[in-house]
Design a protein around this motif. Structure first.
Motif, mmCIF file in Angstrom:
data_model
loop_
_atom_site.group_PDB
_atom_site.id
_atom_site.type_symbol
_atom_site.label_atom_id
_atom_site.label_comp_id
_atom_site.label_asym_id
_atom_site.label_seq_id
_atom_site.Cartn_x
_atom_site.Cartn_y
_atom_site.Cartn_z
ATOM 1 N N LEU A 21 3.968 0.092 -16.945
ATOM 2 C CA LEU A 21 4.912 0.153 -15.826
ATOM 3 C C LEU A 21 5.810 -1.082 -15.779
ATOM 4 O O LEU A 21 5.363 -2.204 -15.960
ATOM 5 C CB LEU A 21 4.157 0.258 -14.498
ATOM 6 C CG LEU A 21 3.454 1.583 -14.187
ATOM 7 C CD1 LEU A 21 2.750 1.474 -12.847
ATOM 8 C CD2 LEU A 21 4.444 2.747 -14.189
ATOM 9 N N THR A 22 7.075 -0.845 -15.534
ATOM 10 C CA THR A 22 8.022 -1.942 -15.296
ATOM 11 C C THR A 22 8.611 -1.857 -13.900
ATOM 12 O O THR A 22 9.217 -2.816 -13.405
ATOM 13 C CB THR A 22 9.174 -1.900 -16.316
ATOM 14 O OG1 THR A 22 9.835 -0.637 -16.213
ATOM 15 C CG2 THR A 22 8.651 -2.087 -17.735
ATOM 16 N N SER A 23 8.420 -0.708 -13.244
ATOM 17 C CA SER A 23 9.004 -0.482 -11.914
ATOM 18 C C SER A 23 8.073 0.380 -11.069
ATOM 19 O O SER A 23 7.317 1.210 -11.588
ATOM 20 C CB SER A 23 10.364 0.212 -12.054
ATOM 21 O OG SER A 23 10.848 0.626 -10.795
ATOM 22 N N LEU A 24 8.171 0.182 -9.745
ATOM 23 C CA LEU A 24 7.401 0.987 -8.791
ATOM 24 C C LEU A 24 8.329 1.890 -7.971
ATOM 25 O O LEU A 24 7.926 2.454 -6.955
ATOM 26 C CB LEU A 24 6.605 0.075 -7.854
ATOM 27 C CG LEU A 24 5.556 -0.829 -8.512
ATOM 28 C CD1 LEU A 24 4.940 -1.771 -7.477
ATOM 29 C CD2 LEU A 24 4.464 0.005 -9.160
ATOM 30 N N ALA A 25 9.547 2.046 -8.420
ATOM 31 C CA ALA A 25 10.570 2.770 -7.663
ATOM 32 C C ALA A 25 10.176 4.222 -7.381
ATOM 33 O O ALA A 25 10.556 4.775 -6.340
ATOM 34 C CB ALA A 25 11.894 2.733 -8.409
ATOM 35 N N LYS A 26 9.419 4.847 -8.264
ATOM 36 C CA LYS A 26 9.056 6.256 -8.098
ATOM 37 C C LYS A 26 7.668 6.446 -7.495
ATOM 38 O O LYS A 26 7.108 7.546 -7.552
ATOM 39 C CB LYS A 26 9.135 6.976 -9.448
ATOM 40 C CG LYS A 26 10.553 7.075 -9.982
ATOM 41 C CD LYS A 26 10.608 7.887 -11.257
ATOM 42 C CE LYS A 26 12.044 8.013 -11.764
ATOM 43 N NZ LYS A 26 12.144 8.823 -12.998
ATOM 44 N N SER A 70 10.670 -5.789 -7.404
ATOM 45 C CA SER A 70 10.782 -4.513 -6.673
ATOM 46 C C SER A 70 9.510 -4.151 -5.926
ATOM 47 O O SER A 70 9.111 -2.983 -5.867
ATOM 48 C CB SER A 70 11.158 -3.365 -7.630
ATOM 49 O OG SER A 70 12.342 -3.645 -8.308
ATOM 50 N N ASP A 126 9.115 5.856 -19.654
ATOM 51 C CA ASP A 126 10.252 4.992 -19.325
ATOM 52 C C ASP A 126 9.864 3.838 -18.411
ATOM 53 O O ASP A 126 10.738 3.241 -17.756
ATOM 54 C CB ASP A 126 11.375 5.818 -18.684
ATOM 55 C CG ASP A 126 10.898 6.580 -17.455
ATOM 56 O OD1 ASP A 126 9.693 6.452 -17.120
ATOM 57 O OD2 ASP A 126 11.709 7.286 -16.834
ATOM 58 N N THR A 183 8.896 -1.577 -2.460
ATOM 59 C CA THR A 183 8.429 -0.188 -2.448
ATOM 60 C C THR A 183 7.014 -0.079 -1.902
ATOM 61 O O THR A 183 6.682 0.894 -1.217
ATOM 62 C CB THR A 183 8.468 0.402 -3.872
ATOM 63 O OG1 THR A 183 9.798 0.296 -4.376
ATOM 64 C CG2 THR A 183 8.044 1.854 -3.878
ATOM 65 N N SER A 242 3.538 5.642 -19.621
ATOM 66 C CA SER A 242 4.734 6.197 -18.971
ATOM 67 C C SER A 242 5.884 6.021 -19.955
ATOM 68 O O SER A 242 6.065 4.949 -20.532
ATOM 69 C CB SER A 242 5.036 5.469 -17.665
ATOM 70 O OG SER A 242 5.249 4.097 -17.903
ATOM 71 N N GLU A 246 8.234 4.085 -15.703
ATOM 72 C CA GLU A 246 8.218 4.567 -14.321
ATOM 73 C C GLU A 246 6.951 5.412 -14.083
ATOM 74 O O GLU A 246 6.343 5.932 -15.022
ATOM 75 C CB GLU A 246 9.453 5.437 -14.036
ATOM 76 C CG GLU A 246 10.777 4.716 -14.179
ATOM 77 C CD GLU A 246 11.123 3.895 -12.942
ATOM 78 O OE1 GLU A 246 10.363 3.940 -11.963
ATOM 79 O OE2 GLU A 246 12.178 3.228 -12.963
ATOM 80 N N GLU A 298 5.001 8.659 -13.286
ATOM 81 C CA GLU A 298 5.295 10.065 -13.524
ATOM 82 C C GLU A 298 4.105 10.931 -13.107
ATOM 83 O O GLU A 298 2.957 10.560 -13.312
ATOM 84 C CB GLU A 298 5.554 10.318 -15.017
ATOM 85 C CG GLU A 298 6.705 9.504 -15.584
ATOM 86 C CD GLU A 298 6.794 9.659 -17.084
ATOM 87 O OE1 GLU A 298 7.887 10.000 -17.565
ATOM 88 O OE2 GLU A 298 5.782 9.453 -17.771
#
Length: 250
Positions: free
Chosen positions: A54-59, A79, A31, A82, A29, A33, A35
């Motif tokens: 991955l650094t985030s699960l926001a998406k 996070s 960024d 989510t 990914s 995130e 995708e």
């Protein structure tokens, strides 16, 4: 390969709504995130995103049918709210090899009421004192942590795998035994053929020896007959000479 492109390839002429399992391990990914994963994957039950950066699960999209989620070897540090919002029916979650350090980070998982199995191998949190007891207390719905329950009993899935390995070993041993028996049978058959050939050769040799013996006996008998004939001939000659001498005296 970028995650978005990898997901497109994994579809293999299917629509997102037709996909129940999706594995995109080891892609990237750009960024940190998610995708290319959308709400259209509404039938998705198993998702694996191992080592994708991955650094985030926001998406993360809403995946209400998702049961198993593999997120090991990423850089996730928080996070986790989510997951409870978008994947409320998770029963298995693997966060091994991520940046989770504190128990407070896992508090968000309390809202995953169906979560039964949680893996945190190689996360810094596992070094905390009373780590296992603390997790089971924090997340009472979790039955198995890192593959074992609170009483150190192994998870059923692991037991099934072990049983399969044992059965494969037994089958392999059985096949090896059958192979060895076949080899022994072949050796026995070869041994029988060798023994038969040997006996046949012995019989032939005996017949040849008997033939030689018969020939020797015949030669001896012929020699005796010739000697007898010569003896009779000499006897007749001697008698003839005796008769001649008697006639001269007269």
């Amino acid at each position: 390969m970028e995650m978005k492109k990898r997901i497109s390839l994994e579809l293999r002429n299917k629509t997102p709504a037709e996909v129940a399992e999706l594995v995109v391990d080891n892609c990237r990914s750009s960024d940190g995130e998610i995708e290319g994963l959308t709400d259209e994957f509404k039938e998705l039950e198993f998702l694996s995103m191992v080592n994708v950066g991955l650094t985030s699960l926001a998406k993360l999209p809403t995946l209400l049918k998702l049961r198993k989620l593999e997120l090991s070897d990423n850089n996730i540090s928080g996070s986790l709210e989510t997951l409870a919002e978008k994947c409320a029916n998770l029963t298995y979650l693997n966060l091994s090899g991520n940046k989770i350090k504190e128990l407070s980070t896992l508090e968000a998982l309390q809202n995953l009421k169906n979560l039964k199995s949680l893996d945190l191998f190689n996360c810094e949190i596992t070094t905390l004192e009373d780590y296992r007891e603390s997790i089971f207390e924090l997340l009472p719905q979790v039955t198995y942590l890192d593959g074992f329950d609170a009483e150190d009993n192994e998870a059923p899935d692991s037991e099934v795998d072990d049983d399969d390995d044992d059965e494969d070993g037994e089958e392999g041993a059985g096949q090896l035994g059958e192979y060895e028996e076949e080899e022994e049978d072949e050796e026995g058959s070869e041994g029988g053929e060798v023994g038969l050939s040997y006996l046949m050769k012995e019989d032939i040799q005996d017949e040849e020896d008997d033939g030689d013996y018969v020939e020797e006996e015949e030669e001896e008998e012929e020699g005796e007959d010739e000697a007898e004939v010569r003896g009779e001939k000499r006897k007749r000659e001697a008698e003839d000479e005796g008769e001649d001498d008697d006639e001269d005296d007269d």
